[in-house]
Design a protein around this motif. Structure first.
Motif, short mmCIF file in Angstrom:
data_model
loop_
_atom_site.label_atom_id
_atom_site.label_comp_id
_atom_site.label_asym_id
_atom_site.label_seq_id
_atom_site.Cartn_x
_atom_site.Cartn_y
_atom_site.Cartn_z
N ARG A 32 0.83 -1.21 0.00
CA ARG A 32 0.00 0.00 0.00
C ARG A 32 0.86 1.26 0.00
N TRP A 33 1.82 1.34 0.89
CA TRP A 33 2.55 2.60 1.02
C TRP A 33 3.73 2.73 0.07
N LEU A 34 4.31 1.62 -0.39
CA LEU A 34 5.47 1.71 -1.27
C LEU A 34 5.14 2.36 -2.63
N PRO A 35 4.08 1.95 -3.34
CA PRO A 35 3.76 2.64 -4.60
C PRO A 35 3.42 4.12 -4.40
N VAL A 36 2.75 4.42 -3.29
CA VAL A 36 2.39 5.81 -3.02
C VAL A 36 3.65 6.63 -2.78
N LEU A 37 4.55 6.11 -1.96
CA LEU A 37 5.79 6.81 -1.66
C LEU A 37 6.63 7.04 -2.91
N LEU A 38 6.80 5.99 -3.71
CA LEU A 38 7.59 6.13 -4.94
C LEU A 38 6.96 7.13 -5.90
N PHE A 39 5.64 7.05 -6.05
CA PHE A 39 4.98 7.97 -6.96
C PHE A 39 5.11 9.42 -6.50
N VAL A 40 4.82 9.67 -5.23
CA VAL A 40 4.85 11.04 -4.72
C VAL A 40 6.27 11.61 -4.79
N CYS A 41 7.28 10.77 -4.56
CA CYS A 41 8.67 11.26 -4.54
C CYS A 41 9.24 11.51 -5.93
N VAL A 42 8.88 10.71 -6.93
CA VAL A 42 9.51 10.90 -8.25
C VAL A 42 8.55 10.89 -9.43
N GLY A 43 7.31 10.44 -9.27
CA GLY A 43 6.40 10.29 -10.41
C GLY A 43 6.12 11.55 -11.20
N PRO A 44 5.56 12.59 -10.57
CA PRO A 44 5.25 13.80 -11.35
C PRO A 44 6.48 14.46 -11.97
N GLY A 45 7.59 14.43 -11.26
CA GLY A 45 8.82 15.03 -11.80
C GLY A 45 9.35 14.29 -13.01
N LEU A 46 9.35 12.96 -12.96
CA LEU A 46 9.79 12.19 -14.12
C LEU A 46 8.84 12.36 -15.29
N ALA A 47 7.55 12.41 -15.01
CA ALA A 47 6.59 12.62 -16.09
C ALA A 47 6.81 13.97 -16.76
N LEU A 48 7.21 14.95 -15.97
CA LEU A 48 7.42 16.30 -16.50
C LEU A 48 8.74 16.43 -17.25
N LEU A 49 9.77 15.74 -16.80
CA LEU A 49 11.11 15.92 -17.37
C LEU A 49 11.50 14.88 -18.40
N HIS A 50 11.09 13.65 -18.23
CA HIS A 50 11.67 12.57 -19.02
C HIS A 50 11.21 12.47 -20.46
N PRO A 51 9.97 12.65 -20.82
CA PRO A 51 9.62 12.43 -22.23
C PRO A 51 10.23 13.47 -23.16
N GLN A 52 11.50 13.30 -23.47
CA GLN A 52 12.20 14.21 -24.38
C GLN A 52 12.01 13.70 -25.81
N PRO A 53 11.89 14.62 -26.77
CA PRO A 53 11.59 14.20 -28.15
C PRO A 53 12.65 13.27 -28.75
N HIS A 54 13.91 13.45 -28.41
CA HIS A 54 14.97 12.63 -29.02
C HIS A 54 15.64 11.74 -27.99
N GLY A 55 14.97 11.45 -26.89
CA GLY A 55 15.57 10.65 -25.84
C GLY A 55 16.55 11.49 -25.03
N LEU A 56 17.20 10.87 -24.09
CA LEU A 56 18.14 11.59 -23.23
C LEU A 56 19.51 10.94 -23.31
N ARG A 57 20.52 11.78 -23.33
CA ARG A 57 21.89 11.29 -23.25
C ARG A 57 22.18 10.90 -21.81
N PRO A 58 23.27 10.18 -21.57
CA PRO A 58 23.53 9.71 -20.20
C PRO A 58 23.57 10.82 -19.15
N GLY A 59 24.20 11.92 -19.42
CA GLY A 59 24.25 13.01 -18.45
C GLY A 59 22.91 13.66 -18.24
N ALA A 60 22.11 13.73 -19.29
CA ALA A 60 20.78 14.32 -19.16
C ALA A 60 19.85 13.38 -18.40
N ARG A 61 20.05 12.06 -18.54
CA ARG A 61 19.25 11.11 -17.77
C ARG A 61 19.52 11.30 -16.28
#
Length: 140
Positions: A32-61
């Motif tokens: 119950r708490w593990l998916p909630v914790l993981l989502f709240v800590c990184v979910g919205p930020g990854l959704a906002l930053l990660h979908p780059q049009p040409h992917g991400l290079r290692p440093g950008a990842r």
């Protein structure tokens, strides 16, 4: 097309709803708490930053993952504060706006990252200012 980029977008879009569904499990369970914790800590930020049009290079990842937690936690704090101010805080009321936000932004292009635009820690040529060979006198 089933590309890694589309899979990442789908995971980012669904992760908030999985966290919300996990709240239906019995209290105190790590399921119950593990998916909630993981989502709240990184979910919205990854959704906002990660979908780059040409992917991400290692440093950008690395930059995207390093920025995902503070952005996610900031959005969570703003959401929680708003809900407390209107006296409507509950876990579902907290997770629904974050999940909806993550779903919407997962299908938009990610925010531009500085490392993604400047070469992202790719080894520079030997002509770099640090490795520039100097003349016999050590001067320019």
């Amino acid at each position: 097309m089933n590309t890694p980029q589309n899979r990442i977008r789908a995971i980012a879009a669904v992760s908030g709803w999985v966290a919300l569904a996990a709240t239906l499990l019995p209290g105190g369970s790590p399921l119950r708490w593990l998916p909630v914790l993981l989502f709240v800590c990184v979910g919205p930020g990854l959704a906002l930053l990660h979908p780059q049009p040409h992917g991400l290079r290692p440093g950008a990842r690395l930059e995207a993952f390093a920025l995902a937690a503070p952005i996610s936690l900031s959005l969570a704090a703003l959401t929680a504060t708003l809900l407390f101010l209107i006296e409507g805080f509950s876990v579902p009321a907290f997770l629904v706006p974050l999940a909806a936000f993550s779903t919407v932004v997962a299908f938009l292009p990610g925010l531009p990252l500085p490392a993604a635009t400047r070469g992202a820690v790719e080894p520079e040529a030997a002509e770099s200012f640090r490795f520039r060979k100097r003349g016999p006198g050590g001067g320019r």
